[in-house]
Write a protein that holds these residues in place. Structure first.
Motif, mmCIF file in Angstrom:
data_model
loop_
_atom_site.group_PDB
_atom_site.id
_atom_site.type_symbol
_atom_site.label_atom_id
_atom_site.label_comp_id
_atom_site.label_asym_id
_atom_site.label_seq_id
_atom_site.Cartn_x
_atom_site.Cartn_y
_atom_site.Cartn_z
ATOM 1 N N VAL A 1 65.601 -52.967 2.684
ATOM 2 C CA VAL A 1 65.055 -51.739 3.247
ATOM 3 C C VAL A 1 64.633 -51.855 4.595
ATOM 4 O O VAL A 1 64.423 -53.022 4.944
ATOM 5 N N LEU A 2 64.578 -50.647 5.368
ATOM 6 C CA LEU A 2 63.975 -50.701 6.684
ATOM 7 C C LEU A 2 62.604 -50.284 6.618
ATOM 8 O O LEU A 2 62.212 -49.216 6.078
ATOM 9 N N VAL A 3 61.826 -50.940 7.374
ATOM 10 C CA VAL A 3 60.408 -50.661 7.616
ATOM 11 C C VAL A 3 60.340 -50.392 9.126
ATOM 12 O O VAL A 3 60.521 -51.264 9.999
ATOM 13 N N LEU A 4 59.785 -49.487 9.530
ATOM 14 C CA LEU A 4 59.525 -48.877 10.750
ATOM 15 C C LEU A 4 58.035 -48.895 11.604
ATOM 16 O O LEU A 4 57.112 -48.792 10.516
ATOM 17 N N ARG A 5 58.075 -49.266 12.611
ATOM 18 C CA ARG A 5 56.504 -49.219 13.380
ATOM 19 C C ARG A 5 56.169 -47.859 13.277
ATOM 20 O O ARG A 5 56.738 -46.926 13.382
ATOM 21 N N THR A 6 54.994 -47.685 13.684
ATOM 22 C CA THR A 6 54.149 -46.207 13.535
ATOM 23 C C THR A 6 54.798 -45.925 15.097
ATOM 24 O O THR A 6 54.730 -46.265 15.954
ATOM 25 N N GLY A 7 54.935 -44.609 14.799
ATOM 26 C CA GLY A 7 55.678 -43.830 15.737
ATOM 27 C C GLY A 7 56.977 -43.695 16.051
ATOM 28 O O GLY A 7 57.657 -42.835 16.815
ATOM 29 N N ALA B 1 61.078 -52.509 14.090
ATOM 30 C CA ALA B 1 61.541 -52.328 12.625
ATOM 31 C C ALA B 1 61.507 -53.844 12.131
ATOM 32 O O ALA B 1 61.920 -54.811 12.656
ATOM 33 N N LEU B 2 61.567 -53.897 10.765
ATOM 34 C CA LEU B 2 61.882 -54.932 10.018
ATOM 35 C C LEU B 2 62.802 -54.462 8.829
ATOM 36 O O LEU B 2 62.883 -53.632 8.318
ATOM 37 N N ILE B 3 63.731 -55.771 8.508
ATOM 38 C CA ILE B 3 64.493 -55.443 7.288
ATOM 39 C C ILE B 3 64.104 -56.678 6.222
ATOM 40 O O ILE B 3 63.775 -57.695 6.457
#
Length: 326
Positions: free
Chosen positions: A108-114, A183-185
């Motif tokens: 999955v992709l995790v995004l930074r705030t904003g 972002a992180l995977i």
């Protein structure tokens, strides 16, 4: 008198949650089992800077120390995320006594705030930094988002998300820093284990990003001659997950893949039939080969061997060899 089983595990939140699940299943299956969790700070946990390759890959970083404690008799069993266990080498004296039912296997992709997923899609990752330590995820990210910058990013699942939110730089072994990441995977299963599933901005399909071999499977390893522990562990073994593990890990064995090889593999079982897809990429994501086959579900290693050999026939050995550290 209750039988005492000491299970070794890493100290991370996710590892402890996985080991806690093993303990719950063991005691539910047999009330005369007393489970003790023994925590280890592995070299991969204590060194959050170096690339795992410097510790012999995930096997040396997260698995070796706990395995040695089982071999010495200090522990009766060890908990591992199956994807961390090297599949291209034998471990004399040890056997996988149980695999838990498979958690969601995808990335999955995790995004930074904003940063919204709409912003990410519009830019196709141009000008953004994606953090991961997995060479497979990095290769797929470069393949899916050619304009993205992939950066080395270490830490347990909850630690990585905290660093992302705090815009922290990632230190590199030579003293330099990269980041912060946009972002992180990550593995969906890992985020769920640490209670951060709400941070998932996008889930890659299996077709977009084939999982790591064994991803989503928790394995319990024990001494091959410890028949009492093997009998106990068999009570919590999930036969479907175990067959999938055997098929996928056979691909690693055939390919002789190492910790710097972007290799992926995923299998499913439908009734009496098993399907398996595996791929090999170069680190840039530019070279990509894939093989898919199906066969009898009761012959998983045979299917894994056939898929591995097909990949070799398509040129996998050259890609893997070029990715070996010099």
């Amino acid at each position: 008198m209750a039988i005492r089983i000491r299970i070794g595990t890493r100290k991370s939140v996710m590892a402890l949650a996985q080991t806690g699940e093993i303990a719950r299943r063991l005691t539910a299956a047999d009330l005369d089992i007393d489970v003790e969790t023994v925590k280890f700070e592995t070299t991969g946990d204590s060194d959050q800077t170096s690339k795992l390759l410097q510790h012999g890959g995930k096997g040396g970083a997260f698995v070796a120390q706990i395995r040695n404690a089982v071999l010495s008799g200090e522990l009766q069993a060890a908990m591992h995320s199956l994807k961390d266990m090297p599949g291209n080498e034998d471990t004399p004296g040890l056997v996988i006594g149980a695999t838990l039912s498979r958690d969601p296997p995808g990335d999955v992709l995790v995004l930074r705030t904003g940063l919204s997923i709409e912003d990410f899609r519009r830019s196709r990752g141009k000008g953004l930094k994606i953090g991961t330590n997995a060479v497979r995820r990095a290769a797929y990210a470069r393949r899916l988002f050619p304009e993205v910058e992939v950066i080395h990013y270490r830490g347990a699942a909850d630690t990585r998300v905290r660093k992302l939110d705090n815009l922290e730089m990632q230190r590199l072994p030579e003293g330099a820093e990269v980041g912060p990441a946009d972002a992180l995977i990550m593995a969906r299963a890992g985020l769920e284990r640490v209670g951060l599933a709400s941070r998932i901005a996008y889930e890659f399909s299996i077709q977009e990003m084939l999982p790591a071999v064994g991803q989503g499977i928790v394995a319990v390893e024990c001494a091959v001659n410890d028949w009492q522990t093997r009998r106990i562990l068999s009570g919590i073994d999930d036969p479907v997950a175990h067959k999938c593990a055997d098929a996928e890990r056979e691909v690693l064995w055939v390919l002789n893949g190492h910790c710097n090889s972007p290799i992926a593999g995923f299998s499913t079982i439908d009734g009496t039939r098993m399907s398996l897809t595996a791929s090999v990429l170069d680190e840039t994501g530019g070279l990509f080969i894939e093989a898919s086959r199906s066969g009898p579900a009761d012959r998983p290693r045979e299917l894994g061997r056939a898929v591995g050999l097909e990949l070799l026939g398509k040129g996998a050995a050259g890609i893997i060899e070029r990715s070996r550290p010099r």
